[in-house]
Enzyme design. Structure first.
Site, PDB file in Angstrom:
ATOM      1  N   CYS A 144       0.981  -1.490   0.168  1.00 18.24           N
ATOM      2  CA  CYS A 144      -0.131  -0.222   0.329  1.00 18.24           C
ATOM      3  C   CYS A 144       0.757   1.278   0.158  1.00 18.24           C
ATOM      4  CB  CYS A 144      -1.095  -0.299   0.852  1.00 18.24           C
ATOM      5  SG  CYS A 144      -2.322  -1.393   0.625  1.00 18.24           S
TER       6      CYS A 144
ATOM      7  N   LYS B 121      -9.474   7.330   2.240  1.00 17.99           N
ATOM      8  CA  LYS B 121      -9.948   6.795   1.845  1.00 17.99           C
ATOM      9  C   LYS B 121     -11.575   6.193   2.298  1.00 17.99           C
ATOM     10  CE  LYS B 121      -5.657   3.720   2.519  1.00 17.99           C
ATOM     11  NZ  LYS B 121      -4.441   5.578   2.061  1.00 17.99           N
TER      12      LYS B 121
ATOM     13  N   HIS C  25      -9.669   1.834   0.355  1.00 18.18           N
ATOM     14  CA  HIS C  25      -8.446   1.419   0.184  1.00 18.18           C
ATOM     15  C   HIS C  25      -7.791   1.032  -1.186  1.00 18.18           C
ATOM     16  CE1 HIS C  25      -4.715   1.001   1.366  1.00 18.18           C
ATOM     17  NE2 HIS C  25      -4.276   0.801   2.400  1.00 18.18           N
TER      18      HIS C  25
END
Lengths: 410, 408
Positions: free
Chosen positions: A162, A327, A332
């Site tokens: 991420c 988010k 996400h």
């Protein structure tokens, strides 16, 4: 200290659950609403949760056929659409080659690969054809961008979970500073797939309701998909061709928690070092940061760790720095989340307002931060924002972006 | 920011030849290809498909990673942690410096085995059967993360996935971490894990060397009868640091990273290589010229030539164009021995730049007249000062580097 060129952002593009442009992203984010809704891309009936921030079908008005190309994966199409928007806004052309492509992603064409494996295992009917696998690799979205835009500069894809998109922006900045290239397409793309949806559910990390970063009752994240792209170039290059800078990219930093494969360091140690490294790289003091675009996933551990990291860096002032978490609105987006959030940071500077953090509920009493809620928050001309990302395996990264609309910083 | 050159002071490798760069060096010197049968029991492979690979599955890494410590790691993570520990030990990096090091890792295919296992769980038994441990290890950066956790390495941690160009792109990014002062030391690695599904998919794309009339599978880099490459897996790690810092602490400098370059061929298909070498040749030539390097200064080439008809073709044509009227220096094609994986290629490249002996290129019998490249046929190699390393990735990415042998 060796002189290094100043690097500006001259184009942005985004694909998200709000639509296929950065304008859609900005309009959606500033509403303070969430685009997280019922997942339709695949059957989620056997999953623990059933929501996601899914990218809608492209609008009929979309002029390019690329978004409908069957030869590209879903993640490829997001990437090409966002990059084309940014490329067009920056008024670039292949004549400016070598232009680099620095992309971040985590799953590439996994969604298409799953169909192949399902057929191979006999779970779904049909012959497993390998054509869909040609875009399976994680590097494929970045490659698709370079191929579509006819770019010949350095092309690489970072896959550090991420943090990938943020690290890609940083790698592009360094390549420009080193003089390897004058212009880079930097960003990331990721698409929803059964593997990641099931995996995060297996970790019990997904909120059955739309995620609520920094709220007291937060229980997890919501998954999303999309792409974010920035055109980065030297100020000299932009000025020489009359391109209008949208913002200035001042610096970046990275670190690793070296603590746990999934859990962040409880005191935000690695995150704080990444932000501190970015400040050092940007030659800024902590009190020059005007707002934070947080990683803010909505998981209990992430948000408190991130709060502690911000206090480590900014001290008592951390309580008063506006913080937003995109988010809550677009989910996400995994490997491209940092890229989309960097785009959102540029949008905040351009529009001089920080987008609010969607989702209801009170801010957690342990989260001693000024979380922007409900409505956009105005920011002053000349503001500087930091966008941060954290990842599986402890990778942490931050980029610092400054307002350009008041003119050049000295 | 400083712009001092990065130097390589440590190497570690886990390859089919065993643990350590010495084992790999021996295999390269004797042209020993260590192939094993790939498990075909899952039924992924078609009749007549490739059967073998050059994998490190059989290698005992317990000296470097206790089985208990690696029990929840993927195969790739175990390779990576073992190779990184070897590299750090060989460079004798002090713990304080190591804790601030960067890790830059390249991988062509990521966590192939873990991903397949996870997909099987989800697709056959339902999403509730998904293993959290497998999911954690399914991310491409898991090996780099496991190296960081196991050794307490807290600098920037970056994983690059760009197929065959990944190791040299990792070298470029890792070198930049050191030369720009982002980290005092850089661990640069390449890691891949091969499993039956990936092997079968590569075969279905027609990428692998299939059995000859005598049943042997042979990669034939630059040969007129090349048909594909040997799949492989393993890992390698290098230790990079600033030249001055390395000298100050008395580290043995193996070679210097003179320059790293990279480009892209937008005419390459998604899973293949382009046909026209002209633009890439110009890009490489321009880069070398800017770095102050002329063709005649290159003493040795380490090519990514692997036996792929189209990959070897574009690489050969680019090399010949870059060298124009100059004869090519000796060309090594280590993937004929190591199989096609980044770790073997990265470690073999450093060994070559350090003057390690190489045997004749296995499988090469008959030159391809269009290519005009004859890989090393055995015998003594010149002691190289400058070694050019090139890698051409499926999809269009290209990376190259020049290493200078240390005289120290």
């Amino acid at each position: 200290m060796i002189d290094r060129p100043r690097v500006v952002v001259t184009g942005i593009g985004a694909v998200s659950a709000w639509g296929w442009t950065s304008g859609d992203l900005q309009r959606g984010l500033r509403t303070g609403q969430s685009a997280i809704s019922e997942l339709t891309l695949f059957d989620s009936s056997a999953q623990r949760t059933h929501l996601a921030a899914e990218v809608p079908p492209p609008p009929d008005s979309r002029p390019d056929s690329i978004v409908a190309s069957r030869h590209l994966s879903r993640a490829d199409r997001f990437a090409v659409a966002a990059a084309s928007e940014a490329f067009g806004q920056a008024d670039l052309s292949p004549s400016m080659n070598p232009v680099g492509v620095f992309f971040g992603g985590s799953t590439g064409g996994m969604w298409e690969c799953e169909e192949y494996v399902a057929r191979l295992l006999g779970v779904r009917a049909g012959r497993p054809g390998i054509a869909c696998l040609a875009s399976q690799q994680i590097n494929c979205p970045g490659d698709a961008v370079a191929r579509q835009l006819r770019l010949t500069g350095p092309t690489l894809t970072i896959s550090s979970a991420c943090a990938s998109g943020t690290l890609a922006v940083g790698a592009a900045l360094d390549a420009i500073r080193r003089g390897e290239i004058d212009v880079a397409i930097a960003g990331g793309s990721d698409a929803l797939c059964v593997l990641t949806y099931s995996g995060f559910n297996a970790l019990r990390s997904v909120d059955p309701e739309p995620c609520r970063p920094f709220r007291a009752d937060r229980v997890g994240l919501s998954l999303g998909e999309g792409a974010g792209v920035l055109v980065l170039e030297t100020l000299r290059s932009a000025q020489s061709r009359g391109a209008k800078p949208l913002a200035e990219l001042l610096g970046w930093g990275a670190s690793c928690d070296a603590h746990h494969m999934t859990a962040p360091h409880p005191e935000g140690e690695g995150a704080a070092r990444a932000i501190a490294a970015a400040l050092s790289d940007a030659e800024l003091q902590p009190d020059e940061i005007g707002f934070v675009n947080a990683h803010g996933t909505g998981t209990p551990l992430n948000d408190i760790s991130e709060c502690r990291a911000l206090h480590r860096v900014f001290g008592p002032r951390a309580s008063g720095i506006p913080v937003t978490a995109n988010k809550a609105s677009v989910g996400h987006q995994l490997g491209c989340s940092g890229a989309v959030e960097a785009v959102a940071t540029v949008l905040a500077l351009v529009h001089r307002e920080i987008q609010p953090t969607a989702g209801g509920g009170e801010v957690d009493g342990e989260i001693d931060l000024d979380v922007v809620l409900e409505h956009p928050r105005s920011i002053a001309p000349g503001s500087i924002g930091v966008s941060v990302s954290f990842a599986f395996g402890g990778a942490c990264a931050a980029v610092i972006v400054a307002d350009w609309t008041i003119g050049a910083r000295s | 920011m400083s712009h001092e050159a990065a130097v390589i002071t440590g190497v570690g490798a886990v390859t089919a030849a065993g643990c350590g760069s010495a084992r790999l060096a021996e295999a390269l010197a004797t042209s020993q290809v260590i192939q094993t049968e790939v498990d075909r029991s899952a039924g992924y492979h078609r009749a007549g498909s490739a059967r073998t690979a050059v994998t490190a599955r059989h290698v005992d890494t317990s000296e470097w990673l206790l089985p208990l410590a690696g029990r929840r790691m993927s195969v790739g993570s175990r390779y990576a942690v073992s190779a990184a520990r070897m590299a750090v030990e060989s460079a004798a990096v002090e713990p304080d410096i190591l804790s601030r090091a960067s890790i830059t890792t390249g991988t062509a295919y990521g966590a192939a085995e873990v991903t397949e296992k996870l997909l099987r769980q989800i697709l056959l038994d339902g999403p509730e059967a998904a293993s959290p441990a497998l999911f954690t290890e399914s991310v491409a950066n898991a090996p780099a993360a496991q190296v960081a956790i196991s050794m307490g390495v807290k600098g920037p941690n970056v994983t690059i996935t760009q197929r065959q160009a990944s190791p040299l792109l990792a070298l470029a990014e890792g070198s930049a971490m050191v030369t720009t002062g982002r980290a005092p030391v850089g661990l640069v690695g390449a890691v891949d894990e091969l499993n039956p599904l990936l092997h079968s998919v590569l075969d279905r794309f027609g990428a692998l060397a299939r059995p000859d009339h005598d049943g042997c599978e042979v990669a034939r880099p630059f040969d007129g009868h090349r048909r594909g490459f040997l799949a492989g897996d393993g890992a390698a790690f290098l230790v990079l640091e600033n030249q001055t810092a390395a000298r100050r602490r008395g580290a043995q400098i193996l070679c210097r990273v003179v320059t790293c370059g990279r480009g892209f061929d937008p005419d390459a298909p998604r899973a293949g290589w382009g046909r026209d070498p002209s633009a890439l040749s110009e890009t490489v030539s321009r880069h070398l010229h800017a770095a102050g390097i002329t063709a005649e200064q290159i003493d040795l080439i380490v090519a990514s030539g692997c036996g792929s008809p189209s990959a070897d073709r574009i690489e050969a044509l680019v090399l010949r164009s870059v060298f124009k009227d100059h004869p090519l220096p000796p060309v090594l094609a280590p993937k004929a021995v190591t199989g096609d994986h980044g770790g073997g290629f990265l470690a073999a490249s450093v060994l070559a730049a350090c003057g390690s002996p190489f045997g004749a290129t296995p499988g090469f019998d008959e030159p391809d007249p269009e290519l005009g490249v004859v890989p090393h046929q055995g015998g003594e190699l010149p002691s190289p000062r400058l070694t050019l390393i090139t890698s051409f990735a499926a999809g269009g990415a290209v990376a190259w580097a020049v290493l200078e042998r240390s005289e120290e």
